[in-house]
Write a protein that holds these residues in place. Structure first.
Motif, PDB file in Angstrom:
ATOM      1  N   GLU A   1       0.712  60.812  37.177  1.00 55.37           N
ATOM      2  CA  GLU A   1      -0.607  61.445  37.147  1.00 55.37           C
ATOM      3  C   GLU A   1      -1.622  60.655  37.964  1.00 55.37           C
ATOM      4  OE1 GLU A   1      -1.680  61.823  33.101  1.00 55.37           O
ATOM      5  OE2 GLU A   1      -0.170  63.361  32.648  1.00 55.37           O
ATOM      6  N   ASN A   2      -1.345  59.365  38.185  1.00 54.03           N
ATOM      7  CA  ASN A   2      -2.229  58.530  38.990  1.00 54.03           C
ATOM      8  C   ASN A   2      -1.754  58.412  40.436  1.00 54.03           C
ATOM      9  OD1 ASN A   2      -4.453  56.953  37.242  1.00 54.03           O
ATOM     10  ND2 ASN A   2      -2.650  57.300  35.967  1.00 54.03           N
ATOM     11  N   GLY A   3      -0.884  59.333  40.860  1.00 50.50           N
ATOM     12  CA  GLY A   3      -0.537  59.457  42.275  1.00 50.50           C
ATOM     13  C   GLY A   3       0.613  58.606  42.762  1.00 50.50           C
ATOM     14  N   TYR A   4       1.341  57.921  41.882  1.00 48.11           N
ATOM     15  CA  TYR A   4       2.414  57.040  42.334  1.00 48.11           C
ATOM     16  C   TYR A   4       3.666  57.857  42.667  1.00 48.11           C
ATOM     17  CZ  TYR A   4      -0.306  52.958  41.022  1.00 48.11           C
ATOM     18  OH  TYR A   4      -1.280  51.994  40.952  1.00 48.11           O
ATOM     19  N   PRO A   5       4.334  57.549  43.784  1.00 49.46           N
ATOM     20  CA  PRO A   5       5.532  58.303  44.183  1.00 49.46           C
ATOM     21  C   PRO A   5       6.650  58.143  43.155  1.00 49.46           C
ATOM     22  CG  PRO A   5       4.700  56.982  46.010  1.00 49.46           C
ATOM     23  CD  PRO A   5       3.960  56.545  44.792  1.00 49.46           C
ATOM     24  N   GLU A   6       7.406  59.213  42.967  1.00 39.89           N
ATOM     25  CA  GLU A   6       8.473  59.204  41.967  1.00 39.89           C
ATOM     26  C   GLU A   6       9.543  58.177  42.295  1.00 39.89           C
ATOM     27  OE1 GLU A   6      11.726  62.381  40.164  1.00 39.89           O
ATOM     28  OE2 GLU A   6       9.797  63.098  40.952  1.00 39.89           O
ATOM     29  N   GLY A   7       9.903  58.054  43.574  1.00 41.09           N
ATOM     30  CA  GLY A   7      10.932  57.095  43.958  1.00 41.09           C
ATOM     31  C   GLY A   7      10.523  55.661  43.671  1.00 41.09           C
ATOM     32  N   LEU A   8       9.263  55.324  43.966  1.00 40.29           N
ATOM     33  CA  LEU A   8       8.773  53.977  43.703  1.00 40.29           C
ATOM     34  C   LEU A   8       8.789  53.679  42.213  1.00 40.29           C
ATOM     35  CD1 LEU A   8       7.359  51.337  44.612  1.00 40.29           C
ATOM     36  CD2 LEU A   8       5.179  52.553  44.423  1.00 40.29           C
TER      37      LEU A   8
ATOM     38  N   LEU B   1      12.497  51.980  20.717  1.00 42.64           N
ATOM     39  CA  LEU B   1      11.332  52.761  21.147  1.00 42.64           C
ATOM     40  C   LEU B   1      10.983  52.554  22.612  1.00 42.64           C
ATOM     41  CD1 LEU B   1       9.077  51.980  18.048  1.00 42.64           C
ATOM     42  CD2 LEU B   1      10.510  53.998  18.375  1.00 42.64           C
ATOM     43  N   ARG B   2      11.659  51.626  23.271  1.00 43.53           N
ATOM     44  CA  ARG B   2      11.272  51.293  24.642  1.00 43.53           C
ATOM     45  C   ARG B   2      11.494  52.443  25.616  1.00 43.53           C
ATOM     46  NH1 ARG B   2      14.028  45.289  24.747  1.00 43.53           N
ATOM     47  NH2 ARG B   2      12.512  44.278  23.343  1.00 43.53           N
ATOM     48  N   HIS B   3      12.622  53.104  25.518  1.00 44.97           N
ATOM     49  CA  HIS B   3      12.945  54.151  26.492  1.00 44.97           C
ATOM     50  C   HIS B   3      11.886  55.251  26.477  1.00 44.97           C
ATOM     51  CE1 HIS B   3      15.345  56.652  29.130  1.00 44.97           C
ATOM     52  NE2 HIS B   3      15.220  57.663  28.269  1.00 44.97           N
ATOM     53  N   ASN B   4      11.474  55.685  25.285  1.00 39.90           N
ATOM     54  CA  ASN B   4      10.460  56.728  25.186  1.00 39.90           C
ATOM     55  C   ASN B   4       9.130  56.261  25.761  1.00 39.90           C
ATOM     56  OD1 ASN B   4       9.510  59.365  24.165  1.00 39.90           O
ATOM     57  ND2 ASN B   4       8.296  58.117  22.771  1.00 39.90           N
ATOM     58  N   ASN B   5       8.756  54.992  25.524  1.00 35.84           N
ATOM     59  CA  ASN B   5       7.504  54.464  26.069  1.00 35.84           C
ATOM     60  C   ASN B   5       7.557  54.345  27.587  1.00 35.84           C
ATOM     61  OD1 ASN B   5       5.807  54.091  23.786  1.00 35.84           O
ATOM     62  ND2 ASN B   5       7.054  52.362  23.147  1.00 35.84           N
ATOM     63  N   LEU B   6       8.710  53.977  28.134  1.00 32.59           N
ATOM     64  CA  LEU B   6       8.848  53.904  29.592  1.00 32.59           C
ATOM     65  C   LEU B   6       8.722  55.287  30.215  1.00 32.59           C
ATOM     66  CD1 LEU B   6      11.690  51.259  29.999  1.00 32.59           C
ATOM     67  CD2 LEU B   6       9.239  50.955  30.391  1.00 32.59           C
ATOM     68  N   LYS B   7       9.209  56.321  29.516  1.00 31.55           N
ATOM     69  CA  LYS B   7       9.027  57.686  30.008  1.00 31.55           C
ATOM     70  C   LYS B   7       7.547  58.060  30.013  1.00 31.55           C
ATOM     71  CE  LYS B   7      11.629  61.006  28.621  1.00 31.55           C
ATOM     72  NZ  LYS B   7      12.372  61.942  27.743  1.00 31.55           N
ATOM     73  N   ILE B   8       6.814  57.634  28.970  1.00 27.14           N
ATOM     74  CA  ILE B   8       5.365  57.901  28.928  1.00 27.14           C
ATOM     75  C   ILE B   8       4.669  57.184  30.080  1.00 27.14           C
ATOM     76  CG2 ILE B   8       3.268  57.520  27.586  1.00 27.14           C
ATOM     77  CD1 ILE B   8       4.958  57.844  25.052  1.00 27.14           C
ATOM     78  N   LEU B   9       5.054  55.911  30.315  1.00 26.63           N
ATOM     79  CA  LEU B   9       4.470  55.157  31.426  1.00 26.63           C
ATOM     80  C   LEU B   9       4.767  55.838  32.753  1.00 26.63           C
ATOM     81  CD1 LEU B   9       3.063  52.637  32.577  1.00 26.63           C
ATOM     82  CD2 LEU B   9       5.280  51.485  32.521  1.00 26.63           C
ATOM     83  N   PHE B  10       5.984  56.333  32.920  1.00 29.61           N
ATOM     84  CA  PHE B  10       6.364  57.040  34.153  1.00 29.61           C
ATOM     85  C   PHE B  10       5.444  58.242  34.380  1.00 29.61           C
ATOM     86  CE2 PHE B  10       8.704  59.973  36.775  1.00 29.61           C
ATOM     87  CZ  PHE B  10       9.381  59.159  37.690  1.00 29.61           C
TER      88      PHE B  10
ATOM     89  N   LEU C   1       4.385  46.976  37.034  1.00 24.76           N
ATOM     90  CA  LEU C   1       5.311  46.018  36.438  1.00 24.76           C
ATOM     91  C   LEU C   1       4.697  45.333  35.218  1.00 24.76           C
ATOM     92  CD1 LEU C   1       6.841  44.349  39.628  1.00 24.76           C
ATOM     93  CD2 LEU C   1       7.860  46.087  38.163  1.00 24.76           C
ATOM     94  N   GLY C   2       3.380  45.066  35.277  1.00 25.52           N
ATOM     95  CA  GLY C   2       2.712  44.446  34.139  1.00 25.52           C
ATOM     96  C   GLY C   2       2.736  45.353  32.916  1.00 25.52           C
ATOM     97  N   LEU C   3       2.487  46.663  33.119  1.00 27.04           N
ATOM     98  CA  LEU C   3       2.539  47.607  32.003  1.00 27.04           C
ATOM     99  C   LEU C   3       3.964  47.735  31.467  1.00 27.04           C
ATOM    100  CD1 LEU C   3       0.162  50.388  33.380  1.00 27.04           C
ATOM    101  CD2 LEU C   3      -0.270  48.901  31.420  1.00 27.04           C
ATOM    102  N   LYS C   4       4.934  47.745  32.372  1.00 23.68           N
ATOM    103  CA  LYS C   4       6.334  47.821  31.943  1.00 23.68           C
ATOM    104  C   LYS C   4       6.707  46.597  31.097  1.00 23.68           C
ATOM    105  CE  LYS C   4      11.004  47.373  33.788  1.00 23.68           C
ATOM    106  NZ  LYS C   4      11.813  47.194  35.014  1.00 23.68           N
ATOM    107  N   ASN C   5       6.345  45.411  31.581  1.00 22.85           N
ATOM    108  CA  ASN C   5       6.664  44.199  30.831  1.00 22.85           C
ATOM    109  C   ASN C   5       5.938  44.162  29.490  1.00 22.85           C
ATOM    110  OD1 ASN C   5       8.271  43.331  32.920  1.00 22.85           O
ATOM    111  ND2 ASN C   5       6.685  42.069  33.864  1.00 22.85           N
TER     112      ASN C   5
END
Length: 340
Positions: free
Chosen positions: A135-142, A121-130, A107-111
């Motif tokens: 890659e760091n093991g976080y579940p897709e649903g979460l 440019l936000r949507h593309n950056n949120l896709k990069i964050l996703f 949430l901190g990175l998203k904010n």
């Protein structure tokens, strides 16, 4: 830096539209033919301070974790910037940390992206964050709930939403306990009171993963320690604590043994048993600058020593619960079983 900037700006013969500073990083808009002049003017301010310049390329320049871009209409836009050398490694989902801490990191990175990046440019950056979080093991649903959820629940969680407003004037006490999966969360809820804020901490710190890069401090020069001195003629040991350098405390012990008016377990042992303490074999058990914590650690280690020469009053502050746990721990280390 504030002083240097103020001194220089007063002598600049042209207008600088904007100049922003963060610690020792500066970003400024200057005429294209005045870049060398600005660099030389900054470097002449003091012989020990030298600046380097990164000029605009492809109508953009990076500044910390932002990229300042100039549009064809000569307007500025901000984008989220990551260095080419960035590894993309963040707190892994399988790491031994509380779930809340992992959620708050995302949430901190998203904010951060929402505050920095231009709306286009936000949507593309949120896709990069996703992708980085996957890659760091976080579940897709979460990640879908955290990154693409537009509700107010997307704010970092601190766990204090249930606190009563009537207690806002009370002094809040903060404390931390080691994180143990499946146990710490229940303990935090059990210990929580209106004026006590308990958080978990990870014991897997970087200083425990990598070797020391500095030379070890000589034991005698260490201060704020719990120490142990063995007797050189029997198996007894003395445990103490001091805020001084250990070598100074040992000198005091040597002096105490010669003064019959000094009451100390170590001095009594030397005088009554006619023994000699192994001062050269003294070792440090704990390092703690906080006096109260250091005194408790002293009592803890005295209780752990089955051959301690310390007085019984030295461990009066240890509750029966802690005493049981210490003995239980000793039994576990020795491989013995407790029969009830």
């Amino acid at each position: 830096m504030d002083f240097i900037v103020d001194c220089i700006l007063g002598d600049i013969p042209f207008i600088i539209p904007f100049l922003k500073k963060y610690v020792d990083d500066l970003i400024a808009a200057v005429p294209e033919d005045k870049v060398a002049f600005i660099r030389d003017r900054f470097n002449r301010q003091h012989e020990c301070i030298k600046f380097t310049v990164e000029e605009e390329t492809d109508m953009s320049v990076s500044f910390l974790d932002t990229k300042v871009m100039r549009t064809p209409q000569n307007r500025l836009m901000l984008d989220w910037y990551r260095k080419p050398s960035s590894s993309g490694r963040y707190l892994h989902f399988c790491s031994n940390h509380p779930h809340r801490q992992k959620v708050n990191m995302v949430l901190g990175l998203k904010n951060r992206i929402q505050k920095i990046a231009h709306p286009t440019l936000r949507h593309n950056n949120l896709k990069i964050l996703f992708g980085l979080m996957r890659e760091n093991g976080y579940p897709e649903g979460l990640l879908k709930r955290l990154i693409y959820n537009a509700t107010p629940s997307g704010q970092p969680q601190n766990g204090d939403s249930g606190a009563s407003t009537s207690n806002t004037q009370m002094r809040t006490i903060y404390s931390s306990i080691p994180y143990v999966r499946g146990m710490t969360h229940a303990l935090v809820n059990l210990l929580k009171t209106p004026n006590l804020h308990v958080v978990s901490r990870s014991e897997f710190r970087i200083d425990r993963l990598y070797s020391r890069t500095k030379d070890r401090i000589d034991v005698g020069k260490m201060s704020g320690v719990v120490y142990r001195i063995p007797c050189s003629m029997c198996d007894k040991v003395y445990v103490g604590q001091t805020s001084q350098q250990l070598k100074q405390r040992i000198s005091q012990h040597k002096s105490d043994t010669k003064n019959p008016n000094k009451i100390c377990a170590l001095a009594d042992h030397v005088r009554l048993e006619d023994h000699v303490m192994g001062y050269d074999s003294a070792d440090v058990l704990e390092w703690e600058l906080n006096t109260r914590k250091r005194c408790f650690l002293e009592s803890y280690h005295i209780k752990r020593q089955t051959n301690s020469m310390n007085f019984k009053k030295d461990i009066e502050g240890v509750s029966s619960i802690y005493a049981y746990l210490i003995h239980f721990d000793l039994f576990s280390e020795s491989g013995l079983s407790i029969v009830r």
